[in-house]
Write a protein that holds these residues in place. Structure first.
Motif, PDB file in Angstrom:
ATOM      1  N   GLY A 114      -5.267   3.239   8.772  1.00 11.21           N
ATOM      2  CA  GLY A 114      -3.638   1.611   9.617  1.00 11.21           C
ATOM      3  C   GLY A 114      -2.470   2.943   9.826  1.00 11.21           C
ATOM      4  O   GLY A 114      -2.112   2.891  10.946  1.00 11.21           O
ATOM      5  N   SER A 115      -1.764   4.045   9.140  1.00 11.91           N
ATOM      6  CA  SER A 115      -0.439   4.935   8.647  1.00 11.91           C
ATOM      7  C   SER A 115      -0.852   5.589  10.002  1.00 11.91           C
ATOM      8  O   SER A 115       0.424   5.540  11.333  1.00 11.91           O
ATOM      9  CB  SER A 115      -0.113   5.150   7.560  1.00 11.91           C
ATOM     10  OG  SER A 115       0.224   4.623   6.632  1.00 11.91           O
ATOM     11  N   ASN A 116      -1.942   6.023  10.593  1.00 12.10           N
ATOM     12  CA  ASN A 116      -2.420   6.760  11.175  1.00 12.10           C
ATOM     13  C   ASN A 116      -2.133   6.323  12.639  1.00 12.10           C
ATOM     14  O   ASN A 116      -1.314   6.972  13.312  1.00 12.10           O
ATOM     15  CB  ASN A 116      -3.231   8.224  11.521  1.00 12.10           C
ATOM     16  CG  ASN A 116      -3.957   8.558  10.402  1.00 12.10           C
ATOM     17  OD1 ASN A 116      -2.853   9.012   9.709  1.00 12.10           O
ATOM     18  ND2 ASN A 116      -4.674   9.067   9.838  1.00 12.10           N
ATOM     19  N   PHE A 117      -2.792   4.960  12.989  1.00 11.37           N
ATOM     20  CA  PHE A 117      -2.753   4.586  14.256  1.00 11.37           C
ATOM     21  C   PHE A 117      -1.518   3.736  14.646  1.00 11.37           C
ATOM     22  O   PHE A 117      -0.983   4.032  15.833  1.00 11.37           O
ATOM     23  CB  PHE A 117      -3.288   3.577  14.316  1.00 11.37           C
ATOM     24  CG  PHE A 117      -4.231   3.378  15.323  1.00 11.37           C
ATOM     25  CD1 PHE A 117      -5.371   3.793  15.587  1.00 11.37           C
ATOM     26  CD2 PHE A 117      -3.961   2.347  15.720  1.00 11.37           C
ATOM     27  CE1 PHE A 117      -5.791   3.844  16.659  1.00 11.37           C
ATOM     28  CE2 PHE A 117      -4.567   1.589  17.433  1.00 11.37           C
ATOM     29  CZ  PHE A 117      -5.453   2.697  17.879  1.00 11.37           C
ATOM     30  N   VAL A 118      -0.685   3.729  13.633  1.00 12.52           N
ATOM     31  CA  VAL A 118       1.351   3.353  13.892  1.00 12.52           C
ATOM     32  C   VAL A 118       1.170   4.759  14.130  1.00 12.52           C
ATOM     33  O   VAL A 118       2.294   4.237  14.895  1.00 12.52           O
ATOM     34  CB  VAL A 118       1.915   3.346  12.347  1.00 12.52           C
ATOM     35  CG1 VAL A 118       3.460   2.827  12.552  1.00 12.52           C
ATOM     36  CG2 VAL A 118       1.072   1.821  11.956  1.00 12.52           C
ATOM     37  N   ALA A 119       1.570   5.303  14.434  1.00 14.98           N
ATOM     38  CA  ALA A 119       1.931   6.938  14.451  1.00 14.98           C
ATOM     39  C   ALA A 119       1.515   6.823  15.838  1.00 14.98           C
ATOM     40  O   ALA A 119       2.012   7.415  17.017  1.00 14.98           O
ATOM     41  CB  ALA A 119       1.850   7.853  13.249  1.00 14.98           C
ATOM     42  N   TYR A 120       0.094   6.286  16.145  1.00 19.22           N
ATOM     43  CA  TYR A 120      -0.409   6.342  17.386  1.00 19.22           C
ATOM     44  C   TYR A 120       0.310   5.785  18.400  1.00 19.22           C
ATOM     45  O   TYR A 120       0.603   6.528  19.491  1.00 19.22           O
ATOM     46  CB  TYR A 120      -2.223   6.293  17.007  1.00 19.22           C
ATOM     47  CG  TYR A 120      -2.522   7.429  16.372  1.00 19.22           C
ATOM     48  CD1 TYR A 120      -1.819   9.001  15.791  1.00 19.22           C
ATOM     49  CD2 TYR A 120      -4.103   7.089  16.141  1.00 19.22           C
ATOM     50  CE1 TYR A 120      -3.256   9.671  14.984  1.00 19.22           C
ATOM     51  CE2 TYR A 120      -4.825   7.866  15.716  1.00 19.22           C
ATOM     52  CZ  TYR A 120      -4.178   9.275  15.042  1.00 19.22           C
ATOM     53  OH  TYR A 120      -5.416   9.902  13.601  1.00 19.22           O
ATOM     54  N   ILE A 125      -8.479  12.859  14.152  1.00 20.42           N
ATOM     55  CA  ILE A 125      -9.877  11.706  13.262  1.00 20.42           C
ATOM     56  C   ILE A 125      -9.603  11.892  11.389  1.00 20.42           C
ATOM     57  O   ILE A 125      -8.839  12.858  11.180  1.00 20.42           O
ATOM     58  CB  ILE A 125     -11.358  11.911  13.285  1.00 20.42           C
ATOM     59  CG1 ILE A 125     -11.321  14.144  12.649  1.00 20.42           C
ATOM     60  CG2 ILE A 125     -11.590  12.523  14.776  1.00 20.42           C
ATOM     61  CD1 ILE A 125     -12.695  13.973  12.730  1.00 20.42           C
ATOM     62  N   SER A 126      -9.977  11.380  11.222  1.00 20.91           N
ATOM     63  CA  SER A 126      -9.807  11.251   9.811  1.00 20.91           C
ATOM     64  C   SER A 126     -10.985  11.660   9.207  1.00 20.91           C
ATOM     65  O   SER A 126     -12.004  10.584   9.513  1.00 20.91           O
ATOM     66  CB  SER A 126      -9.296  10.007   8.904  1.00 20.91           C
ATOM     67  OG  SER A 126      -8.073   9.211   9.399  1.00 20.91           O
ATOM     68  N   HIS A 127     -11.458  12.527   8.662  1.00 16.22           N
ATOM     69  CA  HIS A 127     -11.804  13.040   7.701  1.00 16.22           C
ATOM     70  C   HIS A 127     -12.709  12.216   6.791  1.00 16.22           C
ATOM     71  O   HIS A 127     -14.245  12.048   7.479  1.00 16.22           O
ATOM     72  CB  HIS A 127     -11.553  14.285   6.991  1.00 16.22           C
ATOM     73  CG  HIS A 127     -13.201  14.801   6.035  1.00 16.22           C
ATOM     74  ND1 HIS A 127     -12.884  16.225   5.765  1.00 16.22           N
ATOM     75  CD2 HIS A 127     -14.191  14.764   6.334  1.00 16.22           C
ATOM     76  CE1 HIS A 127     -13.821  17.023   5.125  1.00 16.22           C
ATOM     77  NE2 HIS A 127     -15.295  16.590   6.416  1.00 16.22           N
TER      78      HIS A 127
END
Length: 235
Positions: free
Chosen positions: A2-8, A49-51
């Motif tokens: 979720g946090s990564n996608f917010v940054a995207y 990606i998330s590993h």
């Protein structure tokens, strides 16, 4: 994650980036064929990606993704927050340009700590969002010189106690050995999945060709918070 996608999404809104979500294959991991199709697009720039995603035991094929990124000349960012500390992670073998990790998960370090690896050749293409005298040297009233290493992303005010504790956690993991840690985690997680699958009403929900130490399951007729509370009270 979720946090990564917010940054995207922020990058989309701030810079006009277009996001393309690559689907999973039949096993549950990232679909490498679908990724290759998207990577071939003339506007493709970055693969991120998330590993290991947070919500299950899946381990994505990070090295294979790295080969695709190299094939098409794309930047490759790997979120290794769930994998660093529970298995060997070789950024050169994987081929990522950036690798991020947190201290508080499998490294067993303190919350609020983490680190980032940036490939030397990729570092030259990046412009930090913010600089101060940790990441640059003030030369005069009108000029400054940025650092030429990844510390250019650090700020002057820092969590020194956390850094010391994170260093100790990393040394502890290296003393035990990441191969040995991974083998032990695999032994325990396989045993747990096997025993859970023998319980009536329990469904192990982990997917993927390679699994890790995160084990997820559902219990028929009971919501997750209810199961969590019952297990906490039992122990």
């Amino acid at each position: 994650y979720g946090s990564n996608f917010v940054a995207y999404l922020q990058a989309r809104d701030r810079h006009g980036a277009e996001l393309v979500v690559v689907p999973d294959d039949a096993s549950g991991q990232i679909d490498l064929d679908a990724l290759r199709v998207q990577a071939a697009h003339p506007r493709a720039k970055v693969i991120s990606i998330s590993h290991i995603p947070t919500g299950g035991g899946l381990v994505n094929p990070a090295a294979e993704v790295g080969q695709i990124a190299k094939e098409f000349g794309l930047a490759y960012i790997l979120d290794a927050c769930q994998s660093i500390g529970q298995m060997p992670v070789d950024v050169h073998e994987i081929g990522c340009d950036v690798c991020t990790a947190t201290g508080r998960k499998y490294l067993r370090g303190p919350r609020g700590t983490g680190f980032v690896y940036v490939r030397d050749s990729f570092l030259k293409t990046l412009d930090p969002v913010m600089l101060d005298q940790a990441g640059a040297t003030l030369l005069s009233e009108s000029s400054f010189r940025p650092r030429q290493d990844a510390k250019v992303f650090e700020m002057w005010e820092t969590y020194y106690a956390g850094k010391v504790a994170l260093g100790d956690a990393i040394e502890y993991a290296l003393e035990i050995g990441l191969v040995q840690i991974h083998a032990r985690i695999q032994l325990l997680s396989v045993a747990l999945r096997t025993r859970l699958s023998e319980i009536p009403g329990v469904l192990v929900t982990d997917v993927g060709r390679e699994l890790c130490g995160i084990v997820t399951f559902t219990l028929q007729g009971h919501a997750a918070p209810e199961v969590k509370a019952a297990l906490a009270n039992k122990n």
